[in-house]
Design an enzyme around this catalytic site. Structure first.
Site, PDB file in Angstrom:
ATOM      1  N   HIS A 289      -1.870   3.651  -1.609  1.00 36.48           N
ATOM      2  CA  HIS A 289      -1.083   2.425  -1.458  1.00 36.48           C
ATOM      3  C   HIS A 289       0.026   2.347  -2.500  1.00 36.48           C
ATOM      4  O   HIS A 289       1.196   2.095  -2.166  1.00 36.48           O
ATOM      5  CB  HIS A 289      -2.023   1.220  -1.586  1.00 36.48           C
ATOM      6  CG  HIS A 289      -1.380  -0.093  -1.304  1.00 36.48           C
ATOM      7  ND1 HIS A 289      -1.573  -0.787  -0.129  1.00 36.48           N
ATOM      8  CD2 HIS A 289      -0.547  -0.870  -2.059  1.00 36.48           C
ATOM      9  CE1 HIS A 289      -0.870  -1.915  -0.156  1.00 36.48           C
ATOM     10  NE2 HIS A 289      -0.256  -1.996  -1.327  1.00 36.48           N
ATOM     11  N   GLU A 290      -0.329   2.575  -3.765  1.00 33.36           N
ATOM     12  CA  GLU A 290       0.677   2.443  -4.828  1.00 33.36           C
ATOM     13  C   GLU A 290       1.715   3.555  -4.756  1.00 33.36           C
ATOM     14  O   GLU A 290       2.895   3.320  -5.020  1.00 33.36           O
ATOM     15  CB  GLU A 290      -0.005   2.422  -6.194  1.00 33.36           C
ATOM     16  CG  GLU A 290      -1.023   1.313  -6.380  1.00 33.36           C
ATOM     17  CD  GLU A 290      -0.496  -0.062  -6.009  1.00 33.36           C
ATOM     18  OE1 GLU A 290       0.678  -0.360  -6.295  1.00 33.36           O
ATOM     19  OE2 GLU A 290      -1.261  -0.853  -5.422  1.00 33.36           O
TER      20      GLU A 290
ATOM     21  N   GLU B 287       4.422  -4.454   1.749  1.00 34.12           N
ATOM     22  CA  GLU B 287       2.964  -4.382   1.773  1.00 34.12           C
ATOM     23  C   GLU B 287       2.404  -3.842   3.086  1.00 34.12           C
ATOM     24  O   GLU B 287       1.388  -3.147   3.090  1.00 34.12           O
ATOM     25  CB  GLU B 287       2.369  -5.753   1.448  1.00 34.12           C
ATOM     26  CG  GLU B 287       2.788  -6.299   0.082  1.00 34.12           C
ATOM     27  CD  GLU B 287       2.441  -5.376  -1.077  1.00 34.12           C
ATOM     28  OE1 GLU B 287       1.640  -4.432  -0.893  1.00 34.12           O
ATOM     29  OE2 GLU B 287       2.976  -5.592  -2.175  1.00 34.12           O
TER      30      GLU B 287
ATOM     31  N   TYR C 295      -0.678  -7.911   4.399  1.00 30.14           N
ATOM     32  CA  TYR C 295      -0.905  -6.479   4.274  1.00 30.14           C
ATOM     33  C   TYR C 295      -1.449  -5.909   5.590  1.00 30.14           C
ATOM     34  O   TYR C 295      -0.908  -4.925   6.127  1.00 30.14           O
ATOM     35  CB  TYR C 295      -1.908  -6.205   3.157  1.00 30.14           C
ATOM     36  CG  TYR C 295      -1.449  -6.553   1.763  1.00 30.14           C
ATOM     37  CD1 TYR C 295      -1.464  -5.592   0.755  1.00 30.14           C
ATOM     38  CD2 TYR C 295      -1.027  -7.835   1.413  1.00 30.14           C
ATOM     39  CE1 TYR C 295      -1.072  -5.894  -0.544  1.00 30.14           C
ATOM     40  CE2 TYR C 295      -0.630  -8.149   0.143  1.00 30.14           C
ATOM     41  CZ  TYR C 295      -0.655  -7.181  -0.845  1.00 30.14           C
ATOM     42  OH  TYR C 295      -0.258  -7.494  -2.129  1.00 30.14           O
TER      43      TYR C 295
ATOM     44  N   HIS D  67       4.385   2.750  -2.240  1.00 25.20           N
ATOM     45  CA  HIS D  67       5.357   1.747  -2.672  1.00 25.20           C
ATOM     46  C   HIS D  67       6.598   2.373  -3.300  1.00 25.20           C
ATOM     47  O   HIS D  67       7.642   1.702  -3.394  1.00 25.20           O
ATOM     48  CB  HIS D  67       4.722   0.782  -3.663  1.00 25.20           C
ATOM     49  CG  HIS D  67       4.060  -0.396  -3.031  1.00 25.20           C
ATOM     50  ND1 HIS D  67       4.674  -1.172  -2.069  1.00 25.20           N
ATOM     51  CD2 HIS D  67       2.831  -0.960  -3.230  1.00 25.20           C
ATOM     52  CE1 HIS D  67       3.857  -2.142  -1.698  1.00 25.20           C
ATOM     53  NE2 HIS D  67       2.733  -2.039  -2.379  1.00 25.20           N
TER      54      HIS D  67
END
Length: 454
Positions: A304-305, A327, A380, A308
């Site tokens: 997920h990070e 998100e 999300y 980004h």
């Protein structure tokens, strides 16, 4: 120029004050009109035991028009000096705004501001998300500013659309390691302190600027062609090596899905504290010790990070109401990573998420969730479901061409929902507004998942 007016083509153009509100619909009190910043040069000295920060911020900016005054966002510091183009100026500082009034109006075009300040940095308090920005840890400091915490540690134009390059220099006691945005240019060891210099030329909004300070062990590289340094508490290095061991493969997979990684490096920091959720910054992600378990139990968060860095950092929002573009894409990247590893298909993850959302209130409008719901878990998950619905309708070849075209077209720029939906329609003959975008983005009732081959 005289009497606060600038002569252009024989006509006198009155100088105007800089508007003290931004164009953002959710946080109009943050950010400032009348100019844009092109570069921040921050020189910081931090003493962890006393939580004492001394700073000099040199800001390069461009006035959109002649300005008799302008403002910056800054927390509760004592100001030692404010200069504009090298000259002292009058200013006031209260309620989070530094209001600057030069002796003569600034003409349209480039100007420079220098602010020297000192104090005990305190996070910005928010009604819905607790404290944001600079946070003193038991042994060091953490900066997590999303969405409005940047003024807790430096003067800025705190608007997500005002992107600039950064040079961040931090001096701290020598036992401490400092990580900031960009490449580590140098570090100089003194008698009792070390000075770390980072440079990030790629433009970023203030909320993505970060500094992490702690007694960490530096891990230079996890593997692969992209530099992936990490700063980790020494006792957690073994768990980190296992839990983040597949990150280089993630970079390769996401490069195939989304296009080239947008920055020169990707750093990870694990703080020796428990964090509710990890935090992304520009080229940096921050995890808590609770996100390590030695079994890759938090690997979806690693994915997920990392995602980004494409969606949220390279492609930054033009307005916070488009938060699903950050998100939803990062949440869908979790499913794509699991699918690429042969662990669970995106379709199965989508079915599970849909069942959970169906049991929750049907009152969220994804394309504009409202400020209090911008970090609601439904943003999300429904965002990820929207992308899966789009993939199902378009088919895999067109869908992944769209993702790569999206990141290429807006690399290091700002984006909106309308730009994405328009580009998507260019990649298919199917009527996406009726089939996907209107029900998923603009309706509140959760639509059914379309049936297809994805």
């Amino acid at each position: 120029m005289s009497n606060g007016k600038r002569v252009r083509g024989g006509a006198a153009v009155p100088a105007t004050p800089g508007a003290e509100v931004s164009a953002d619909s959710y946080f109009p009190e943050h950010g400032n009109g009348g100019y844009r910043v092109t570069h921040y040069d921050l020189e910081l000295d931090y003493r962890p035991a006393a939580n004492r920060l001394s700073g000099r911020a040199r800001i390069s900016a461009v006035a959109d028009r002649a300005l008799s005054a302008f403002s910056l966002d800054l927390g509760a510091f004592r100001l030692d000096r404010v200069l504009v183009d090298g000259r002292p100026v009058r200013y006031t500082h209260r309620a989070g705004k530094l209001r600057v009034k030069p002796a003569k109006a600034l003409p349209a075009g480039p100007f420079a501001v220098e602010v020297r300040y000192v104090g005990n940095p305190r996070p910005v308090r928010s009604r819905d998300w607790g404290e944001l920005g600079w946070e003193q840890l038991e042994d060091g400091a953490l900066v997590a500013s999303q969405p409005i915490g940047a003024p807790s540690w430096f003067p800025c134009n705190d608007h997500l659309g005002d992107r600039a390059g950064y040079r961040i220099t931090v001096t701290a006691p020598s036992p401490y390691t400092v990580v900031a945005n960009g490449s580590l240019e140098s570090y100089r060891v003194g008698a009792s302190t070390t000075t770390w210099v980072y440079d990030q030329p790629k433009p970023m909004p203030p909320y993505l600027a970060t500094v992490q300070i702690g007694q960490y062990e530096l891990i230079d590289h996890l593997g692969g062609p992209l530099p992936q340094p990490a700063a980790v508490p020494p006792r957690l290095t073994a768990d980190f090596a296992h839990d983040f061991g597949r990150q280089p493969r993630m970079v390769e997979a996401f490069t195939e899905f989304f296009g080239p990684y947008p920055f020169g490096e990707y750093a990870v920091v694990v703080v020796d504290e428990e964090l509710e959720v990890p935090v992304e910054a520009h080229g940096v992600s921050v995890f808590g010790r609770n996100h390590l378990d030695g079994r890759r139990g938090g690997e979806r968060l690693v994915a997920h990070e990392l995602a980004h860095q494409w969606f949220g950092n390279s492609l930054a929002l033009a307005d916070w109401r488009h938060i699903w573009l950050n998100e939803g894409f990062a949440a869908y990247a979790e499913w794509l990573w699991a699918e690429s590893c042969g662990e669970m298909t995106a379709a199965r993850n989508a079915a599970r998420a849909h069942a959970k959302l169906a049991a929750q209130p049907q009152d969220l409008r994804l394309a504009d969730p409202g400020v209090r719901r911008m970090f609601d878990d439904r943003v999300y998950k429904r965002g990820a479901l929207t992308l899966h619905a789009l993939r199902t309708v378009m088919g895999d070849p067109a869908f992944f061409r769209l993702l790569r075209a999206w990141t290429a077209a807006h690399r290091h720029g700002t984006v909106t929902t309308g730009q994405f939906t328009a580009l998507a329609q260019e990649h298919t003959d199917r009527p996406l507004e009726a089939l996907v975008f209107h029900p998923w983005l603009h309706g509140t009732r959760l639509p059914r998942l379309p049936i297809g081959g994805a």
